[in-house]
Write an enzyme that holds these catalytic residues in place. Sequence first.
Site, PDB file in Angstrom:
ATOM      1  N   LYS A 117     100.927  41.901  41.989  1.00  0.00           N
ATOM      2  CA  LYS A 117     100.508  42.032  40.572  1.00  0.00           C
ATOM      3  C   LYS A 117     100.628  40.671  39.870  1.00  0.00           C
ATOM      4  CE  LYS A 117     101.677  46.897  40.807  1.00  0.00           C
ATOM      5  NZ  LYS A 117     102.136  48.105  40.137  1.00  0.00           N
ATOM      6  N   GLY A 158     105.945  52.190  39.601  1.00  0.00           N
ATOM      7  CA  GLY A 158     106.937  51.432  38.844  1.00  0.00           C
ATOM      8  C   GLY A 158     107.946  52.303  38.121  1.00  0.00           C
ATOM      9  N   ASN A 173     101.435  44.448  46.865  1.00  0.00           N
ATOM     10  CA  ASN A 173     100.655  44.051  45.691  1.00  0.00           C
ATOM     11  C   ASN A 173     101.596  43.340  44.725  1.00  0.00           C
ATOM     12  OD1 ASN A 173      99.073  43.839  43.423  1.00  0.00           O
ATOM     13  ND2 ASN A 173      98.902  46.045  43.049  1.00  0.00           N
ATOM     14  N   SER A 197     106.347  53.448  44.005  1.00  0.00           N
ATOM     15  CA  SER A 197     107.802  53.341  44.191  1.00  0.00           C
ATOM     16  C   SER A 197     108.235  53.475  45.653  1.00  0.00           C
ATOM     17  CB  SER A 197     108.534  54.372  43.307  1.00  0.00           C
ATOM     18  OG  SER A 197     108.278  54.117  41.946  1.00  0.00           O
ATOM     19  N   HIS A 245      92.615  49.846  41.097  1.00  0.00           N
ATOM     20  CA  HIS A 245      94.034  50.092  40.805  1.00  0.00           C
ATOM     21  C   HIS A 245      94.155  50.719  39.423  1.00  0.00           C
ATOM     22  CE1 HIS A 245      98.287  49.482  40.103  1.00  0.00           C
ATOM     23  NE2 HIS A 245      98.413  49.311  41.404  1.00  0.00           N
ATOM     24  N   GLU A 289      96.136  50.229  37.106  1.00  0.00           N
ATOM     25  CA  GLU A 289      96.339  49.267  36.006  1.00  0.00           C
ATOM     26  C   GLU A 289      95.014  48.654  35.582  1.00  0.00           C
ATOM     27  OE1 GLU A 289      99.416  47.119  38.062  1.00  0.00           O
ATOM     28  OE2 GLU A 289     100.701  48.890  37.840  1.00  0.00           O
ATOM     29  N   GLU A 307      97.541  56.478  44.882  1.00  0.00           N
ATOM     30  CA  GLU A 307      98.673  56.058  44.054  1.00  0.00           C
ATOM     31  C   GLU A 307      98.750  56.963  42.829  1.00  0.00           C
ATOM     32  OE1 GLU A 307      99.845  51.666  44.875  1.00  0.00           O
ATOM     33  OE2 GLU A 307      98.433  51.735  43.233  1.00  0.00           O
TER      34      GLU A 307
HETATM   35  P1  13P Z   1     105.461  50.209  42.706  1.00  0.00           P
HETATM   36  O1  13P Z   1     105.734  50.151  44.171  1.00  0.00           O
HETATM   37  O2  13P Z   1     106.178  49.139  41.927  1.00  0.00           O
HETATM   38  O3  13P Z   1     105.670  51.575  42.139  1.00  0.00           O
HETATM   39  O4  13P Z   1     103.901  49.869  42.508  1.00  0.00           O
HETATM   40  C1  13P Z   1     102.952  50.567  43.244  1.00  0.00           C
HETATM   41  C2  13P Z   1     101.649  49.918  43.032  1.00  0.00           C
HETATM   42  O5  13P Z   1     101.089  49.975  41.953  1.00  0.00           O
HETATM   43  C3  13P Z   1     101.071  49.162  44.156  1.00  0.00           C
HETATM   44  O6  13P Z   1      99.737  48.854  43.915  1.00  0.00           O
END
Ligand code: 13P
Length: 334
Positions: free
Chosen positions: A48, A210, A46, A251, A129, A131, A204
């Site tokens: 982003k 992150g 992803n 992560s 997601h 976010e 997740e």
């Molecule tokens: P990270 O791998 O940067 O923690 O992000 C995970 C994520 O949100 C994938 O959709």
Amino acid sequence: MKLSFGNLLFAASSLTAVNAFSIQRLSSVSTSTTSLDARRPILAGNWKLNPKSRDEALALLNGLSPSPSDVDVLIFPPLPYLGDVLKALPAGVQVGAQTCSNYEEGAFTGEVAPSMLASMNVGYVLLGHSERRTLFGETDSDINARVLTCLKEPNLKVVLCVGETLDEYEAGLLNSIVDTQTRKGLSGVSAQDLINGRVVIAYEPVWAIGTGLTATPEQAQNAHTVIRNTLAAMYPSTAVAESVRIQYGGSVKPESIADLMSQPDIDGALVGGASLDAASFNAIVGGASTGAAPVAAAAPVSYAVPAPTVPSSFPSYGGMPRVVEKYVPPAPRM
Ligand code: 13P
């Protein structure tokens, strides 16, 4: 390849509160092995809101290896790059959109409809997601509406994200949050669509995204078992809970993928930061494969471009001949 036997043995020996589905499956395992079909690993990157330019996106894409033939590899680039990415994909790698509208068409400025994505050969849409939930206010019912709209397109699949925040985790709410988000996100989705692999679930935990904090393989396995129990409770056919693929995200790094994949109910990973480095993403994909040969490159896709509607000799604006009539001054007044 994942077999469900492992799930059952692990869950029965290690889990207490969340092993209802697994224990139930233990009793039926001996009579049927055909339903214990392999779940093919699925690894997704992803991107982003990265990278900042088309050139950087294409450079990242160029660094990706062809997909090994025993796993599914998927990337979610930002929408504006989709057209170019689709033309330059490494063999076997598939493409998804990071979100889409719940509207099918009409006066909805800025939205992107599932049919538009499907018509470009985009295969997946990422929905729910954290976010999108926390920063853009998407509710479970918004997410469910998008899931259902996407599934109307026969060639689109959905990756539905669920996961608890740190506060929820510390308050002991993991099971109920993950259960609720799964139930509401999948409301109205048919068992057949799930058995046909049209929905992948990504667990997740928000506290691991992150942050560098990865859920331990055992914590992730525990949450994945909660999700399978929810599927088993929602759908009478055990084939649903057995066949839906569940990714872990948060992560994920090349160093952590093997331990995660060794858990019986972890069927892949949804990777954020590490997918922005081609070598790291390739290593994560490699860590989930048994070392199978890469998918052979397909014949290049030829995109039919409609013929231009203006004649090729049409002059550019810069070269447009100007017709200026000669100025004839009026006769002087007497
Ligand atoms: P990270 O791998 O940067 O923690 O992000 C995970 C994520 O949100 C994938 O959709």
